[in-house]
Design an enzyme around this catalytic site. Structure first.
Site, mmCIF file in Angstrom:
data_model
loop_
_atom_site.group_PDB
_atom_site.id
_atom_site.type_symbol
_atom_site.label_atom_id
_atom_site.label_comp_id
_atom_site.label_asym_id
_atom_site.label_seq_id
_atom_site.Cartn_x
_atom_site.Cartn_y
_atom_site.Cartn_z
ATOM 1 N N ASP A 69 79.213 105.424 118.680
ATOM 2 C CA ASP A 69 77.704 105.459 119.250
ATOM 3 C C ASP A 69 77.791 105.909 120.591
ATOM 4 O O ASP A 69 78.767 105.767 121.415
ATOM 5 C CB ASP A 69 77.037 104.064 119.023
ATOM 6 C CG ASP A 69 75.797 103.841 118.960
ATOM 7 O OD1 ASP A 69 75.076 103.804 117.727
ATOM 8 O OD2 ASP A 69 75.233 104.358 120.242
ATOM 9 N N TYR A 116 60.658 114.808 113.244
ATOM 10 C CA TYR A 116 61.414 114.072 112.447
ATOM 11 C C TYR A 116 61.599 114.499 111.037
ATOM 12 O O TYR A 116 62.544 114.265 110.449
ATOM 13 C CB TYR A 116 61.036 112.747 112.604
ATOM 14 C CG TYR A 116 61.759 111.568 111.925
ATOM 15 C CD1 TYR A 116 62.965 111.066 112.530
ATOM 16 C CD2 TYR A 116 61.334 110.935 110.730
ATOM 17 C CE1 TYR A 116 63.674 110.019 111.902
ATOM 18 C CE2 TYR A 116 62.077 109.915 109.979
ATOM 19 C CZ TYR A 116 63.279 109.441 110.706
ATOM 20 O OH TYR A 116 64.196 108.617 110.169
ATOM 21 N N ASP A 174 78.996 111.394 121.159
ATOM 22 C CA ASP A 174 77.459 111.876 121.546
ATOM 23 C C ASP A 174 77.458 112.852 120.053
ATOM 24 O O ASP A 174 78.035 114.055 120.194
ATOM 25 C CB ASP A 174 77.298 112.659 122.494
ATOM 26 C CG ASP A 174 75.878 113.334 122.401
ATOM 27 O OD1 ASP A 174 74.923 113.194 121.807
ATOM 28 O OD2 ASP A 174 75.592 113.867 123.764
ATOM 29 N N VAL A 175 76.658 112.550 119.246
ATOM 30 C CA VAL A 175 76.602 113.321 117.768
ATOM 31 C C VAL A 175 76.293 114.830 118.116
ATOM 32 O O VAL A 175 76.468 115.687 117.321
ATOM 33 C CB VAL A 175 75.822 112.827 116.710
ATOM 34 C CG1 VAL A 175 76.493 111.365 116.323
ATOM 35 C CG2 VAL A 175 74.166 112.651 117.077
ATOM 36 N N LYS A 235 65.003 115.604 109.054
ATOM 37 C CA LYS A 235 65.525 114.879 107.863
ATOM 38 C C LYS A 235 65.325 115.634 106.595
ATOM 39 O O LYS A 235 66.340 115.337 105.733
ATOM 40 C CB LYS A 235 64.768 113.587 107.807
ATOM 41 C CG LYS A 235 64.933 112.679 108.856
ATOM 42 C CD LYS A 235 66.326 112.018 108.961
ATOM 43 C CE LYS A 235 66.898 111.073 109.974
ATOM 44 N NZ LYS A 235 68.159 110.603 110.066
ATOM 45 N N THR A 291 64.599 97.475 111.435
ATOM 46 C CA THR A 291 65.991 97.735 112.681
ATOM 47 C C THR A 291 65.189 97.701 113.786
ATOM 48 O O THR A 291 63.786 97.767 113.893
ATOM 49 C CB THR A 291 66.518 98.926 112.126
ATOM 50 O OG1 THR A 291 65.672 100.040 112.388
ATOM 51 C CG2 THR A 291 66.945 99.110 110.624
HETATM 52 N N1 NAD Z 1 64.681 102.092 110.537
HETATM 53 C C1 NAD Z 1 64.104 102.804 109.573
HETATM 54 O O1 NAD Z 1 62.906 102.335 108.888
HETATM 55 C C2 NAD Z 1 64.512 104.097 108.840
HETATM 56 C C3 NAD Z 1 63.968 104.574 107.999
HETATM 57 C C4 NAD Z 1 64.736 105.688 107.341
HETATM 58 C C5 NAD Z 1 65.640 106.541 108.150
HETATM 59 N N2 NAD Z 1 66.047 106.007 109.210
HETATM 60 C C6 NAD Z 1 67.254 106.452 109.642
HETATM 61 O O2 NAD Z 1 68.456 105.707 109.816
HETATM 62 C C7 NAD Z 1 69.047 105.857 110.681
HETATM 63 C C8 NAD Z 1 69.356 104.652 111.715
HETATM 64 O O3 NAD Z 1 68.186 104.171 112.147
HETATM 65 P P1 NAD Z 1 67.917 102.768 112.825
HETATM 66 O O4 NAD Z 1 66.695 102.065 112.353
HETATM 67 O O5 NAD Z 1 69.339 102.100 112.301
HETATM 68 O O6 NAD Z 1 67.764 103.080 114.247
HETATM 69 P P2 NAD Z 1 68.439 102.439 115.583
HETATM 70 O O7 NAD Z 1 67.752 102.717 116.569
HETATM 71 O O8 NAD Z 1 68.421 100.841 115.466
HETATM 72 O O9 NAD Z 1 69.883 103.009 115.851
HETATM 73 C C9 NAD Z 1 70.245 104.040 115.882
HETATM 74 C C10 NAD Z 1 71.074 104.357 116.657
HETATM 75 O O10 NAD Z 1 71.913 105.662 116.913
HETATM 76 C C11 NAD Z 1 72.655 105.758 118.233
HETATM 77 N N3 NAD Z 1 72.267 107.143 118.787
HETATM 78 C C12 NAD Z 1 71.200 107.746 119.075
HETATM 79 N N4 NAD Z 1 71.363 108.845 119.726
HETATM 80 C C13 NAD Z 1 72.515 108.959 119.538
HETATM 81 C C14 NAD Z 1 73.612 110.157 119.877
HETATM 82 N N5 NAD Z 1 73.124 111.268 120.484
HETATM 83 N N6 NAD Z 1 74.972 110.160 119.602
HETATM 84 C C15 NAD Z 1 75.397 108.897 118.902
HETATM 85 N N7 NAD Z 1 74.613 107.916 118.657
HETATM 86 C C16 NAD Z 1 73.263 108.043 119.038
HETATM 87 C C17 NAD Z 1 71.572 104.516 119.140
HETATM 88 O O11 NAD Z 1 72.452 104.383 120.193
HETATM 89 C C18 NAD Z 1 71.413 103.694 118.052
HETATM 90 O O12 NAD Z 1 72.861 102.883 118.187
HETATM 91 C C19 NAD Z 1 68.494 106.986 111.680
HETATM 92 O O13 NAD Z 1 68.986 108.206 111.348
HETATM 93 C C20 NAD Z 1 67.060 106.815 111.376
HETATM 94 O O14 NAD Z 1 66.364 108.174 111.421
HETATM 95 C C21 NAD Z 1 65.839 104.784 109.797
#
Ligand code: NAD
Length: 253
Positions: free
Chosen positions: A37, A153, A60-61, A157, A190
């Site tokens: 992360d 977004y 950093d992805v 995706k 989340t």
């Molecule tokens: N929560 C939802 O409803 C939902 C629904 C569909 C898809 N998603 C996808 O699931 C994934 C996780 O989402 P979440 O809800 O757990 O979000 P979250 O915000 O809780 O976690 C996201 C994490 O990504 C990290 N991050 C951000 N930029 C980064 C970078 N450049 N390099 C490395 N790490 C980085 C952040 O520090 C954080 O720990 C995301 O890709 C999101 O788009 C989430």
């Protein structure tokens, strides 16, 4: 015996939300896990809390160099890499008539390019392991059925879904034992969803509103996504590649 015994997994975005739940689930089923992360404080905390068999790397992805270092660190610590889950992501409203180009680029760099770079850097390591390997992208239902004000977004995706199909087919054609799939979560409870709830006037009403988009009339829990990732990461899904698996309470149906 765990369902992913002997696997070595790197999970991005594992300091929070889905990534954290996925890292914990894979570890509980026998995998060694790298919590990756950009948030080093929280990421280190998660890895420490998981305990033996977990390690943290700063990643950093959106940076090719950062990916190379993270994969190399994984090989140094656990000897190989056989599972990659790309959960790092951001989500902010970006309506088309008021498009903020910086925000557009950020979504593309983190959500789309980040997943591509992960795959590009992980594939040589997976080939070197000589073992069946699995890449799981976290896409979204918004790739197929987006909210109208989430243009960047949705684009990022949808790109991830296309990549899962193309790279899944590529690995199969090459005869590599590497499968590539995507999960399409609906709204999942989340910190990302909490940030949306916090911005609305009534949190409970907002939660009910998000839930009502799903035929099951509720939002999902991180563990429900982690269980689907576990299936795709494990050899139980040995004939599944290039697939998009909804975990969405029926939303896409
Ligand atoms: N929560 C939802 O409803 C939902 C629904 C569909 C898809 N998603 C996808 O699931 C994934 C996780 O989402 P979440 O809800 O757990 O979000 P979250 O915000 O809780 O976690 C996201 C994490 O990504 C990290 N991050 C951000 N930029 C980064 C970078 N450049 N390099 C490395 N790490 C980085 C952040 O520090 C954080 O720990 C995301 O890709 C999101 O788009 C989430």
């Amino acid at each position: 015996m765990g369902r992913v015994d002997g696997k070595v997994a790197l999970v991005t975005g594992a300091a929070s939300g889905l990534g954290e739940a996925i890292a914990r689930k894979l570890h509980s089923e026998g995998a060694k896990v790298v919590v990756a992360d950009i948030d080093a404080d929280r990421g280190r905390q998660v890895a420490d809390d998981i305990g033996e068999g977990a390690a943290f790397v700063t990643l950093d992805v959106s940076s090719d160099d950062s990916w190379a270092e993270a994969i190399s660190a994984t090989q140094d610590v656990f000897g190989e890499l056989t599972v990659l889950v790309t959960s790092a992501g951001i989500s902010m409203p970006t309506p088309i008539d008021d498009m903020d180009l910086d925000l557009w680029q950020k979504h593309i760099d983190i959500n789309l390019k980040g997943s591509m770079l992960g795959c590009k850097n992980a594939l040589p390591a997976m080939k070197a392991s000589g073992k069946p390997s699995s890449i799981v992208f976290i896409s979204s239902t918004q790739a197929s059925s987006p909210m109208s004000n989430h243009v960047a977004y949705a684009a990022s995706k949808a790109g991830v879904l296309g990549m899962a199909k193309a790279i899944g087919k590529y690995c199969a054609e090459q005869g590599d034992p590497i499968r590539v799939n995507a999960i399409q979560p609906g709204a999942i409870h989340t910190p990302m969803l909490e940030s949306y709830l916090a911005a609305m006037p009534d949190r409970e009403e907002a939660l009910a509103f998000f839930g009502s988009a799903h035929p099951m009339n509720r939002v999902g829990q991180p563990d429900e996504v982690a269980k689907a990732v576990l299936f795709l990461a494990s050899d139980d899904s040995s004939f599944t590649t290039g697939a998009a698996v909804p975990v969405d309470g029926g939303l896409l149906a």
